[in-house]
Design an enzyme around this catalytic site. Structure first.
Site, PDB file in Angstrom:
ATOM      1  N   CYS A  70      38.758  45.562  45.142  1.00 18.59           N
ATOM      2  CA  CYS A  70      38.641  45.228  43.735  1.00 18.59           C
ATOM      3  C   CYS A  70      38.076  43.837  43.732  1.00 18.59           C
ATOM      4  O   CYS A  70      38.333  43.155  44.443  1.00 18.59           O
ATOM      5  CB  CYS A  70      39.840  45.475  42.888  1.00 18.59           C
ATOM      6  SG  CYS A  70      41.279  44.602  43.829  1.00 18.59           S
ATOM      7  N   CYS A  79      35.414  38.834  44.522  1.00 19.56           N
ATOM      8  CA  CYS A  79      36.088  39.481  45.845  1.00 19.56           C
ATOM      9  C   CYS A  79      35.369  40.531  46.403  1.00 19.56           C
ATOM     10  O   CYS A  79      35.494  41.010  47.398  1.00 19.56           O
ATOM     11  CB  CYS A  79      37.439  39.795  45.425  1.00 19.56           C
ATOM     12  SG  CYS A  79      38.373  38.685  44.456  1.00 19.56           S
ATOM     13  N   HIS A 131      43.586  35.633  51.493  1.00 19.68           N
ATOM     14  CA  HIS A 131      42.393  36.321  50.862  1.00 19.68           C
ATOM     15  C   HIS A 131      41.547  34.984  50.274  1.00 19.68           C
ATOM     16  O   HIS A 131      41.421  34.898  49.043  1.00 19.68           O
ATOM     17  CB  HIS A 131      42.854  36.957  49.618  1.00 19.68           C
ATOM     18  CG  HIS A 131      41.787  37.519  48.580  1.00 19.68           C
ATOM     19  ND1 HIS A 131      40.723  38.298  49.044  1.00 19.68           N
ATOM     20  CD2 HIS A 131      41.886  37.885  47.241  1.00 19.68           C
ATOM     21  CE1 HIS A 131      39.916  38.658  47.993  1.00 19.68           C
ATOM     22  NE2 HIS A 131      40.746  38.225  46.948  1.00 19.68           N
TER      23      HIS A 131
END
Lengths: 413, 437
Positions: free
Chosen positions: A400, A89, A370
């Site tokens: 994160c 990510c 996301h």
């Protein structure tokens, strides 16, 4: 840094829940759409840029040159080089750091960073046994050898192996890891739901005032993130069943409402030297000042998504800053609990606190969705525009990532 | 595109279709000559005829020669016939028009008549005679065949560059769908063109807006393609195909005028061309119109051009020297249309806007004109019921609908520095449609 990279602007597709309106679009299709929208916004058709750097987390074997192939499908000059980066990510922000560093060193004048992911079009692997049979078959030279290879086929091998949303070394899903961290930091269900609700409300308000008009280009008829629930309430969120941490000794607090869903989408950001921007009369939104990536040993007990807890103190110390010095803080909402745990850890580390009116002011991943590699570029462009709108200021971005990694960055306008 | 969207038109161009149409007297829409890269101004020789008192024959002939046109000798077929009738002053002079018949008979392409500006003539007979030319041209346009168009240029005192530019436009394939139209050509000094002039086109995501972006890009403009954010995907494709850029803007938003003016000033050092093309329809009979359907059409089609133009004129640096405005009116605005009281009000209003701004803008070296499309093959007309749609197509002298590119070509011409003498005009691009004629 000798010179700072300017953030000119960004573009992304609307983000869409996996399996819905983008079900037939590949990660490359999404990246092309995001890039072409950016190229159009800044009039870059036919231009050769220093580089385009992007990546995907869910990546097909055919996508070994994903970003370069995407560039070739855009209106950019095909002489624009490109490469792929993959840091879970963190990808979308790490690519921006890479481009910014080259700009700072004078190696390139302008580049595009970003990321794309399609959870709908996730790669399926085949069973290892089947794979060996097929490879042997392709190498077989005689009919006998082919038959021998085929004879090793077993029906059970025909089941595809879907990608696991689980850490390779722990076998736990990201949500399960986050649930452990939530418990460790005593993050309450109510606090998580309140954060999720605020995310939806802030994002809806940002859409209402046209904030995304120059950050987003519709794709396949989709004009807004479909994760967004402008009418959600604390009651609705409170009614959801917990999905993670149900076997842990403590209250399970993480639900589908305070966790991000699997999403499809792509986001890109245009970075350049101030000179390049000035020569094209392109207003500079902000500058990417510095960044720090950290990793934690999640295999031996550290929270999987807590690397920003380590990265931020290092970065802030380097610049002699505390959280009080930031006008805006963007913390990627992988899970509401992650944001709350991260803020608590920063406070415990003496970095200070983040008032809620400075945190994720236009909503973040919980309401937006996301698509893993796209999130960093979305955050960077949004943050730069927010600072520009304020007429200046300083922002901290924190993302994160799986694998126990995380990245934080300072943006100034 | 016309072949795709006009099945009747393509059918009668086939062998059996031609035969059937000839036998039954059905209309046979000709295939229009349209602009393609590298094309000459005309595909045959031209004749320039001076009627008594003519003063523009020599320069017109020179312009055509310079544009690569051969001047006809003898009895050969003509691709263009240019008639200088600027000197006709008496009713007896009008007899001279009859001498044009043999020339008209062998002309397939363009007929262009130059006249004086009637309003500037004080002698009643002279003014009557010059006004009479309009009826002559409009009627001749209806008799012309094979895609031939007939137009009238009213030449003002001192017209030079703009007249050359107009003669070239009206002779060229770019004016394929402009027919039976009078246009006043004034003096006007073209400014030096910037290296990369900048054009703004609102409603650029599709139809006439997208075609206009292409034409303006073809003539070297960076085109700022404006449309609502919701149309962003198509808009990006248009902008990238012409190496322009996009601006997501709702032209009716409160901050739209300031946003556009700032964008143009900051990023481009001002716009050279502003095309107010964004438009919507909310068709309903007047008694059934609700407030939203009424006001949204007025806000987009008329309110936005008014507000945006005001802002651009007031904002320092939003416009380049010699900037042009082109407003998209409509023949339905001029003639009225059942179920379009809101639309026609807005489109007629634009004519008033153009006429009001022309004088003040001219003092600043700027110009403003309107283009009024007739029946154009767009997604909007494709959605019409079949019978009105077919009527719309066949009631023009060219017996067919126009294409978005035809309107775009007219806009592209008005945007050129050389067209500086064209100001405060309404140019219909309608194939001489009966509506509002």
């Amino acid at each position: 840094m000798s010179r700072r990279a300017a953030i000119i602007g960004g573009n992304r597709t609307p983000f869409v829940r996996a399996g819905r309106r983008y079900a037939q679009a590949s990660a490359q299709d999404l990246l092309v759409a995001a890039l072409d929208g950016l190229v159009a916004r800044y009039g870059l058709a036919g231009e050769r840029l220093g580089e385009v750097v992007a990546g995907a987390v869910l990546k097909h074997s055919r996508d070994l040159n994903l970003t370069r192939e995407a560039v070739l499908s855009t209106a950019l000059d095909p002489a624009t080089p490109a490469y792929d980066v993959q840091q879970a990510c963190a990808t979308g922000l790490e690519t921006a750091v890479l481009v910014a560093n080259k700009i700072a060193l004078g190696q390139v004048e302008a580049g595009i960073a970003g990321g794309t992911d399609s959870a709908s079009d996730a790669p399926l692997a085949v069973d290892d046994g089947l794979r060996r049979v097929l490879l042997d078959l392709s190498r077989a030279r005689t009919p006998g050898a082919r038959l021998a290879a085929l004879a090793r086929l077993r029906p059970g091998q025909l089941r595809p192996v879907p990608p696991r949303n689980a850490e390779a070394r722990t076998g736990l899903s990201m949500g399960e890891h986050a649930a452990r961290t939530a418990l460790e930091f005593s993050v309450t269900r109510r606090a998580q739901d309140e954060l999720a609700l605020a995310s939806h409300q802030k994002l809806a308000a940002a859409y209402e005032r046209g904030f995304f008009d120059d950050l987003l280009t519709p794709y396949l008829g989709v004009r807004r993130d479909d994760v967004l629930r402008p009418d959600t309430t604390l009651e609705k969120l409170a009614a959801l069943e917990p999905v993670f941490g149900r076997d842990l000794p403590g209250e399970a607090t993480m639900t589908a409402g305070n966790s991000t869903p699997l999403t499809d989408g792509a986001a890109v950001v245009l970075l350049a030297s101030d000179e390049w921007a000035a020569a094209r009369r392109l207003p500079v939104l902000a500058h990417l000042v510095d960044a720090e990536t950290a990793a934690v040993d999640h295999v031996h007990g550290a929270g999987l998504l807590t690397a920003p807890v380590v990265a931020a103190p290092r970065l802030l110390q380097r610049h002699g800053l505390s959280l009080a010095d930031f006008d805006l803080v963007e913390v990627h909402e992988a899970f509401a609990s992650t944001v709350l745990a991260t803020l608590a850890a920063w406070e415990a580390d003496g970095l200070g606190t983040v008032p809620s009116d400075r945190l994720n002011v236009t909503g973040s991943s919980l309401a937006t969705g996301h698509p893993f590699a796209a999130t960093g570029a979305r955050l960077l462009a949004t943050t730069a525009k927010l600072l520009h709108e304020r007429g200046g200021g300083r922002a901290l971005i924190s993302v994160c990532a799986a694998g126990g990694q995380g990245i934080v960055a300072i943006v100034e306008a | 595109m016309s072949a795709m969207s006009d099945p009747y038109g393509s059918f009668v161009r086939t062998g059996p279709g031609k035969l059937l149409a000839a036998r039954t007297g059905l209309p046979r829409p000709p295939r229009l000559r349209r602009s393609v890269p590298g094309q000459g101004l005309l595909d045959g020789p031209a004749a320039v005829v001076g009627l008594p008192g003519a003063s523009r024959v020599d320069e017109t002939t020179l312009w055509l020669r310079n544009a690569g046109v051969r001047i006809a000798r003898g009895e050969e077929p003509l691709a263009a016939l240019v008639v200088d009738a600027t000197g006709l002053r008496t009713v007896a002079d009008l007899d001279e028009l009859l001498t044009l018949a043999p020339l008209f008979r062998r002309t397939t392409g363009r007929v262009l008549v130059l006249s004086a500006v009637p309003a500037t003539l004080t002698d009643p007979e002279a003014r009557a005679v010059q006004q009479g030319l309009e009826g002559f041209v409009r009627s001749l346009g209806k008799e012309a065949r094979g895609g031939t168009t007939v137009n009238l240029l009213r030449v003002a005192e001192g017209a030079g560059t703009a007249l050359r530019s107009a003669v070239e436009f009206f002779c060229s394939a770019r004016s394929a769908f402009v027919d039976g139209q009078p246009l006043v050509v004034g003096p006007g000094v073209p400014v030096v063109r910037r290296d990369r002039p900048v054009a703004v086109v609102t409603g650029a995501a599709q139809g006439i807006g997208a075609a206009t972006a292409q034409v303006l890009a073809r003539s070297g403009h960076h085109v700022v393609c404006v449309d609502v954010a919701a149309a962003g995907e198509k808009l990006a494709a248009v902008a990238n195909s012409v190496a322009g850029s996009t601006l997501h803007l709702d032209v009716t938003a409160a901050d739209a005028p300031a946003a556009l003016a700032t964008h143009l000033a900051d990023r481009f050092g001002g716009a050279d061309v502003v095309v107010h093309n964004a438009g919507i329809t909310r068709d309903r009979s007047f008694v059934n119109l609700d407030a939203a359907a009424w006001s949204s059409v007025l806000a987009v089609n008329l309110g936005a051009p008014v507000r945006l133009t005001t802002a651009l004129l007031e904002h320092d640096g939003a416009l380049a020297p010699g900037a042009r405005f082109v407003c998209l009116s409509s023949i339905n605005g001029l003639a009225g249309a059942k179920g379009q009281t809101n639309y026609a009000t807005s489109k007629a209003g634009l004519v008033g806007l153009v006429e009001a701004l022309a004088g003040p803008l001219a003092e600043r070296g700027l110009a403003v004109n309107a283009v009024a499309p007739g029946f154009i093959e767009t997604p909007m007309t494709a959605a019409m019921p079949p019978i009105p749609r077919e009527l719309g197509r066949r009631t023009s002298s060219l017996q067919q609908g126009g294409l978005p590119i035809d309107v775009a070509e007219a806009i592209g011409w008005l945007a050129q520095p050389d067209a500086a003498g064209i100001d405060g005009q309404v140019l219909r691009v309608c194939g001489q449609n009966l509506l509002g004629a």
